[in-house]
Design a protein around this motif. Structure first.
Motif, PDB file in Angstrom:
ATOM      1  N   GLY A 120     -79.500  43.468  29.660  1.00 18.42           N
ATOM      2  CA  GLY A 120     -80.910  43.702  29.929  1.00 18.42           C
ATOM      3  C   GLY A 120     -81.528  42.717  30.894  1.00 18.42           C
ATOM      4  N   ALA A 121     -80.704  42.121  31.765  1.00 11.47           N
ATOM      5  CA  ALA A 121     -81.204  41.085  32.674  1.00 11.47           C
ATOM      6  C   ALA A 121     -82.329  41.598  33.568  1.00 11.47           C
ATOM      7  CB  ALA A 121     -80.067  40.534  33.526  1.00 11.47           C
ATOM      8  N   GLY A 122     -82.280  42.859  33.968  1.00  8.73           N
ATOM      9  CA  GLY A 122     -83.310  43.406  34.851  1.00  8.73           C
ATOM     10  C   GLY A 122     -84.469  44.055  34.116  1.00  8.73           C
ATOM     11  N   MET A 123     -84.485  43.967  32.798  1.00  6.20           N
ATOM     12  CA  MET A 123     -85.525  44.627  32.007  1.00  6.20           C
ATOM     13  C   MET A 123     -86.846  43.879  32.099  1.00  6.20           C
ATOM     14  SD  MET A 123     -85.106  45.762  28.134  1.00  6.20           S
ATOM     15  CE  MET A 123     -86.528  45.778  27.132  1.00  6.20           C
ATOM     16  N   ASP A 124     -87.924  44.628  32.198  1.00  2.00           N
ATOM     17  CA  ASP A 124     -89.256  44.046  32.276  1.00  2.00           C
ATOM     18  C   ASP A 124     -89.755  43.743  30.865  1.00  2.00           C
ATOM     19  OD1 ASP A 124     -91.804  43.243  32.856  1.00  2.00           O
ATOM     20  OD2 ASP A 124     -92.510  45.217  33.497  1.00  2.00           O
ATOM     21  N   LEU A 125     -89.698  42.480  30.473  1.00  4.81           N
ATOM     22  CA  LEU A 125     -90.126  42.103  29.124  1.00  4.81           C
ATOM     23  C   LEU A 125     -91.644  42.055  28.998  1.00  4.81           C
ATOM     24  CD1 LEU A 125     -87.440  39.456  28.192  1.00  4.81           C
ATOM     25  CD2 LEU A 125     -87.595  41.836  27.479  1.00  4.81           C
ATOM     26  N   ASN A 126     -92.365  42.295  30.087  1.00  3.53           N
ATOM     27  CA  ASN A 126     -93.813  42.466  29.991  1.00  3.53           C
ATOM     28  C   ASN A 126     -94.148  43.877  29.538  1.00  3.53           C
ATOM     29  OD1 ASN A 126     -94.609  39.855  30.820  1.00  3.53           O
ATOM     30  ND2 ASN A 126     -94.142  40.411  32.926  1.00  3.53           N
ATOM     31  N   ALA A 127     -93.214  44.810  29.722  1.00  4.10           N
ATOM     32  CA  ALA A 127     -93.442  46.197  29.325  1.00  4.10           C
ATOM     33  C   ALA A 127     -93.053  46.453  27.873  1.00  4.10           C
ATOM     34  CB  ALA A 127     -92.656  47.133  30.239  1.00  4.10           C
ATOM     35  N   PHE A 128     -92.042  45.727  27.390  1.00  2.00           N
ATOM     36  CA  PHE A 128     -91.559  45.921  26.024  1.00  2.00           C
ATOM     37  C   PHE A 128     -91.447  44.580  25.314  1.00  2.00           C
ATOM     38  CE2 PHE A 128     -89.567  49.408  28.433  1.00  2.00           C
ATOM     39  CZ  PHE A 128     -90.047  50.487  27.720  1.00  2.00           C
TER      40      PHE A 128
ATOM     41  N   ARG B 293     -75.400  50.173  17.016  1.00  2.00           N
ATOM     42  CA  ARG B 293     -76.848  50.186  17.278  1.00  2.00           C
ATOM     43  C   ARG B 293     -77.355  49.145  18.271  1.00  2.00           C
ATOM     44  NH1 ARG B 293     -79.298  54.179  14.343  1.00  2.00           N
ATOM     45  NH2 ARG B 293     -78.530  54.496  12.258  1.00  2.00           N
ATOM     46  N   LEU B 294     -76.632  48.070  18.454  1.00  2.19           N
ATOM     47  CA  LEU B 294     -77.133  46.998  19.328  1.00  2.19           C
ATOM     48  C   LEU B 294     -76.339  46.925  20.623  1.00  2.19           C
ATOM     49  CD1 LEU B 294     -77.810  44.065  16.853  1.00  2.19           C
ATOM     50  CD2 LEU B 294     -79.479  45.461  18.041  1.00  2.19           C
ATOM     51  N   PRO B 295     -76.938  46.585  21.714  1.00  2.00           N
ATOM     52  CA  PRO B 295     -78.365  46.297  21.881  1.00  2.00           C
ATOM     53  C   PRO B 295     -79.165  47.586  21.960  1.00  2.00           C
ATOM     54  CG  PRO B 295     -77.291  46.132  23.996  1.00  2.00           C
ATOM     55  CD  PRO B 295     -76.205  46.412  22.974  1.00  2.00           C
ATOM     56  N   PHE B 296     -80.450  47.491  21.660  1.00  2.00           N
ATOM     57  CA  PHE B 296     -81.370  48.610  21.827  1.00  2.00           C
ATOM     58  C   PHE B 296     -82.308  48.233  22.959  1.00  2.00           C
ATOM     59  CE2 PHE B 296     -85.224  51.016  21.062  1.00  2.00           C
ATOM     60  CZ  PHE B 296     -84.730  52.286  20.866  1.00  2.00           C
ATOM     61  N   LEU B 297     -82.105  48.864  24.109  1.00  2.00           N
ATOM     62  CA  LEU B 297     -82.911  48.562  25.294  1.00  2.00           C
ATOM     63  C   LEU B 297     -83.613  49.833  25.746  1.00  2.00           C
ATOM     64  CD1 LEU B 297     -80.243  46.431  27.193  1.00  2.00           C
ATOM     65  CD2 LEU B 297     -82.143  45.597  25.808  1.00  2.00           C
ATOM     66  N   PRO B 298     -84.900  49.981  25.440  1.00  2.00           N
ATOM     67  CA  PRO B 298     -85.620  51.183  25.855  1.00  2.00           C
ATOM     68  C   PRO B 298     -85.746  51.254  27.376  1.00  2.00           C
ATOM     69  CG  PRO B 298     -87.143  49.600  24.920  1.00  2.00           C
ATOM     70  CD  PRO B 298     -85.767  49.027  24.771  1.00  2.00           C
ATOM     71  N   THR B 299     -85.780  52.473  27.871  1.00  2.00           N
ATOM     72  CA  THR B 299     -85.925  52.641  29.318  1.00  2.00           C
ATOM     73  C   THR B 299     -87.201  53.384  29.654  1.00  2.00           C
ATOM     74  OG1 THR B 299     -84.608  54.659  29.188  1.00  2.00           O
ATOM     75  CG2 THR B 299     -83.471  52.628  29.783  1.00  2.00           C
TER      76      THR B 299
ATOM     77  N   PRO C 255     -93.848  51.369  17.847  1.00  2.00           N
ATOM     78  CA  PRO C 255     -93.884  51.162  19.292  1.00  2.00           C
ATOM     79  C   PRO C 255     -92.510  50.684  19.751  1.00  2.00           C
ATOM     80  CG  PRO C 255     -95.007  49.377  18.169  1.00  2.00           C
ATOM     81  CD  PRO C 255     -94.634  50.390  17.122  1.00  2.00           C
ATOM     82  N   LEU C 256     -92.116  51.078  20.946  1.00  2.00           N
ATOM     83  CA  LEU C 256     -90.802  50.690  21.439  1.00  2.00           C
ATOM     84  C   LEU C 256     -90.724  49.200  21.692  1.00  2.00           C
ATOM     85  CD1 LEU C 256     -89.877  53.537  23.926  1.00  2.00           C
ATOM     86  CD2 LEU C 256     -88.973  53.103  21.653  1.00  2.00           C
ATOM     87  N   CYS C 257     -89.580  48.635  21.396  1.00  2.00           N
ATOM     88  CA  CYS C 257     -89.302  47.244  21.722  1.00  2.00           C
ATOM     89  C   CYS C 257     -87.806  47.110  21.975  1.00  2.00           C
ATOM     90  CB  CYS C 257     -89.773  46.299  20.619  1.00  2.00           C
ATOM     91  SG  CYS C 257     -88.829  46.355  19.105  1.00  2.00           S
TER      92      CYS C 257
ATOM     93  N   ALA D   8     -79.092  35.940  25.331  1.00  2.00           N
ATOM     94  CA  ALA D   8     -78.862  37.141  24.523  1.00  2.00           C
ATOM     95  C   ALA D   8     -79.252  38.398  25.302  1.00  2.00           C
ATOM     96  CB  ALA D   8     -79.656  37.057  23.222  1.00  2.00           C
ATOM     97  N   VAL D   9     -80.364  38.348  26.022  1.00  2.00           N
ATOM     98  CA  VAL D   9     -80.799  39.500  26.824  1.00  2.00           C
ATOM     99  C   VAL D   9     -79.791  39.763  27.938  1.00  2.00           C
ATOM    100  CG1 VAL D   9     -82.579  40.357  28.386  1.00  2.00           C
ATOM    101  CG2 VAL D   9     -83.233  39.222  26.269  1.00  2.00           C
ATOM    102  N   ASP D  10     -79.339  38.712  28.615  1.00  2.00           N
ATOM    103  CA  ASP D  10     -78.339  38.864  29.681  1.00  2.00           C
ATOM    104  C   ASP D  10     -77.034  39.437  29.142  1.00  2.00           C
ATOM    105  OD1 ASP D  10     -80.108  37.902  31.560  1.00  2.00           O
ATOM    106  OD2 ASP D  10     -79.261  35.878  31.594  1.00  2.00           O
ATOM    107  N   ALA D  11     -76.574  38.924  27.993  1.00  2.00           N
ATOM    108  CA  ALA D  11     -75.331  39.401  27.396  1.00  2.00           C
ATOM    109  C   ALA D  11     -75.430  40.860  26.971  1.00  2.00           C
ATOM    110  CB  ALA D  11     -74.956  38.533  26.192  1.00  2.00           C
TER     111      ALA D  11
END
Length: 114
Positions: free
Chosen positions: A78-86, A108-114, A55-57, A72-75
């Motif tokens: 991924g500040a606008g990423m919905d962490l309820n979705a992933f 490879r990093l960061p890995f931020l699914p869209t 599953p995507l994360c 770490a997420v901001d750096a």
């Protein structure tokens, strides 16, 4: 009525040591990121069951032990990423060698699914 003996108090202490029989954290994380990249493509693979993909994360790196997860997420951008979705996985890059952490950050990093 059946009675059972009480369970012992088991305390699990987190560790960064490699599990028995496995390679260093760099190789395990690299493999996980490779599998997540395949899952993000969402392509049918011949010979593989449709349920045989991760599953995507989101995966971001922690550059030092005092770094907060939100920092770490901001750096990672991924500040606008919905962490309820992933779900979020934070990798302790500070525990790896400088060469390994630099390679992960470059490829490879960061890995931020869209």
């Amino acid at each position: 009525m059946t009675t059972f003996a009480p369970l012992p108090n088991i305390i699990v202490r987190p560790t960064l040591a490699a599990p028995a029989g496995q390679q260093r954290a760099f190789f395990r994380l690299n493999h996980l990121l490779f599998r997540l990249g395949d899952a993000a493509l969402d392509l049918p693979w011949r010979g593989h069951d449709a349920a045989d993909k991760l599953p995507l994360c989101a995966v971001v790196g922690l550059s030092d032990p005092a770094m907060t997860l939100w920092d770490a997420v901001d750096a990672a951008g991924g500040a606008g990423m919905d962490l309820n979705a992933f779900p979020l996985l934070c990798a302790p890059l500070w525990a790896m060698s400088p060469k390994e952490s630099a390679e992960l950050l470059a490829t490879r990093l960061p890995f931020l699914p869209t």
